[in-house]
Design a protein around this motif. Sequence first.
Motif, PDB file in Angstrom:
ATOM      1  N   SER A 113      41.647  31.999  49.263  1.00  0.00           N
ATOM      2  CA  SER A 113      41.212  33.259  49.881  1.00  0.00           C
ATOM      3  C   SER A 113      42.310  33.902  50.708  1.00  0.00           C
ATOM      4  CB  SER A 113      39.998  33.019  50.785  1.00  0.00           C
ATOM      5  OG  SER A 113      38.903  32.534  50.060  1.00  0.00           O
ATOM      6  N   SER A 116      44.204  35.679  47.953  1.00  0.00           N
ATOM      7  CA  SER A 116      43.443  36.522  47.023  1.00  0.00           C
ATOM      8  C   SER A 116      42.855  37.758  47.684  1.00  0.00           C
ATOM      9  CB  SER A 116      42.318  35.704  46.376  1.00  0.00           C
ATOM     10  OG  SER A 116      42.827  34.640  45.623  1.00  0.00           O
ATOM     11  N   ILE A 117      42.258  37.576  48.853  1.00  0.00           N
ATOM     12  CA  ILE A 117      41.590  38.700  49.510  1.00  0.00           C
ATOM     13  C   ILE A 117      42.583  39.797  49.897  1.00  0.00           C
ATOM     14  CG2 ILE A 117      40.274  39.400  51.547  1.00  0.00           C
ATOM     15  CD1 ILE A 117      38.808  36.706  51.362  1.00  0.00           C
ATOM     16  N   PRO A 118      43.671  39.480  50.615  1.00  0.00           N
ATOM     17  CA  PRO A 118      44.621  40.560  50.946  1.00  0.00           C
ATOM     18  C   PRO A 118      45.324  41.121  49.722  1.00  0.00           C
ATOM     19  CG  PRO A 118      45.461  38.430  51.679  1.00  0.00           C
ATOM     20  CD  PRO A 118      44.046  38.216  51.288  1.00  0.00           C
ATOM     21  N   MET A 120      44.005  41.599  46.675  1.00  0.00           N
ATOM     22  CA  MET A 120      43.101  42.578  46.079  1.00  0.00           C
ATOM     23  C   MET A 120      43.020  43.837  46.933  1.00  0.00           C
ATOM     24  SD  MET A 120      41.782  41.597  43.141  1.00  0.00           S
ATOM     25  CE  MET A 120      40.142  42.316  42.940  1.00  0.00           C
ATOM     26  N   GLU A 121      43.086  43.671  48.248  1.00  0.00           N
ATOM     27  CA  GLU A 121      43.073  44.828  49.147  1.00  0.00           C
ATOM     28  C   GLU A 121      44.329  45.673  48.961  1.00  0.00           C
ATOM     29  OE1 GLU A 121      42.656  43.006  52.944  1.00  0.00           O
ATOM     30  OE2 GLU A 121      40.455  42.855  52.818  1.00  0.00           O
ATOM     31  N   GLN A 122      45.486  45.034  48.893  1.00  0.00           N
ATOM     32  CA  GLN A 122      46.741  45.766  48.779  1.00  0.00           C
ATOM     33  C   GLN A 122      46.890  46.449  47.424  1.00  0.00           C
ATOM     34  OE1 GLN A 122      50.262  43.596  50.230  1.00  0.00           O
ATOM     35  NE2 GLN A 122      48.904  42.314  51.457  1.00  0.00           N
ATOM     36  N   GLY A 124      44.367  47.652  45.872  1.00  0.00           N
ATOM     37  CA  GLY A 124      43.379  48.724  45.877  1.00  0.00           C
ATOM     38  C   GLY A 124      42.158  48.432  45.030  1.00  0.00           C
ATOM     39  N   SER A 126      39.765  45.847  45.968  1.00  0.00           N
ATOM     40  CA  SER A 126      38.755  45.068  46.693  1.00  0.00           C
ATOM     41  C   SER A 126      37.418  45.792  46.792  1.00  0.00           C
ATOM     42  CB  SER A 126      39.255  44.701  48.089  1.00  0.00           C
ATOM     43  OG  SER A 126      39.591  45.861  48.823  1.00  0.00           O
ATOM     44  N   GLU A 127      37.451  47.122  46.942  1.00  0.00           N
ATOM     45  CA  GLU A 127      36.206  47.875  47.083  1.00  0.00           C
ATOM     46  C   GLU A 127      35.460  47.979  45.765  1.00  0.00           C
ATOM     47  OE1 GLU A 127      34.858  48.969  49.909  1.00  0.00           O
ATOM     48  OE2 GLU A 127      36.514  47.981  50.960  1.00  0.00           O
ATOM     49  N   ARG A 128      36.168  47.864  44.657  1.00  0.00           N
ATOM     50  CA  ARG A 128      35.539  47.990  43.338  1.00  0.00           C
ATOM     51  C   ARG A 128      35.064  46.652  42.798  1.00  0.00           C
ATOM     52  NH1 ARG A 128      39.595  51.449  39.676  1.00  0.00           N
ATOM     53  NH2 ARG A 128      37.848  51.222  38.234  1.00  0.00           N
ATOM     54  N   CYS A 129      35.644  45.586  43.295  1.00  0.00           N
ATOM     55  CA  CYS A 129      35.332  44.248  42.805  1.00  0.00           C
ATOM     56  C   CYS A 129      34.004  43.779  43.405  1.00  0.00           C
ATOM     57  CB  CYS A 129      36.458  43.295  43.195  1.00  0.00           C
ATOM     58  SG  CYS A 129      36.233  41.602  42.673  1.00  0.00           S
TER      59      CYS A 129
END
Length: 226
Positions: A113, A116-118, A120-122, A124, A126-129
Motif C-alpha cells: 500500500s 500502490s496508493i500514492p 495510483m494517486e500520482q 491520476g 485513484s478516483e476512478r479505481c
Amino acid sequence: MLSGVLFDLDGTLLDTVEDFMAVIDSMLDEHQRPRVAPELIRAQVSDGSIGMLSVAFATRPGEPGFDALRDEFLTRYERALAVHTRPFPGIMPLLDWLDTEGLPWGVVTNKLSRFSIPLMEQIGLSERCGSLVCPDQVSQGKPHPEAIFKACAELSISPQHCVFVGDHLRDIQAGRAAGMDTIAALYGYLPAEEDHTAWQATHSVYTATDLQPWLLGRRNLETIDV
C-alpha cells in the motif's frame, strides 16, 4: 454476465519498469557496480525488489548486505514513484470504455500500500479505481484468491461475473481459484523463457489494446437472446 474487471498493477495496468531501472542504475553507479541489461530487470519486476536486486547485484536474501540494499532501493523508489511510469498503450481508452459502460474496475496487486496508493494517486487513477487491494490488506496475497474476493466485494460484483487480467502466473492462478475468467497480459514483464500456455488462462493478449475487443465481444455474446 460481465460485471467488472480487475487488473494486476505493475506490468498489466501500469508500465513501471523505467522508474525501477532509474533506481537500480543510480544504486549500481554509487556502489561502483556495472549496470545490467534493462531486459534482465524487466523480467524480474513481477518478483519485486528481491528479484530485481538479486539480478542487479548478484546477491540473494540472507546474504550480507542484502537487507540494506533492499531498504535503500525501497526508500529511493518511494521518493520517485511516477517519474516515468505511465499506463500501457491502450489502457486509458479501455478504462474510458469501462466507465462509459458502467463496468466497475479495480486493482489487485502484490505491491504494498505504501507504494500502490500514492502511485495510483500520482498517475491520476485513484478516483476512478473502484477497489485497490494490496498484500498488506489481506492475510494471503496472490496466488491465493483472498484479495480478489475482497476486491469483488468492494465493487459489489460476483467473482463469476468478473475478469482478472495479469502478467504473471500467480495472477492467473488467483483468478482461476476465485472462479473467474482470466486474461494473460503477455505485453507485461514475462521472462523470455516463460511458457505462458501452461498458465491455462481463458485468453491471452499481446498488447493492452487487445483487451477491449475481447471484453466487448464477451459482453455482446451475453446479450444474444438464445
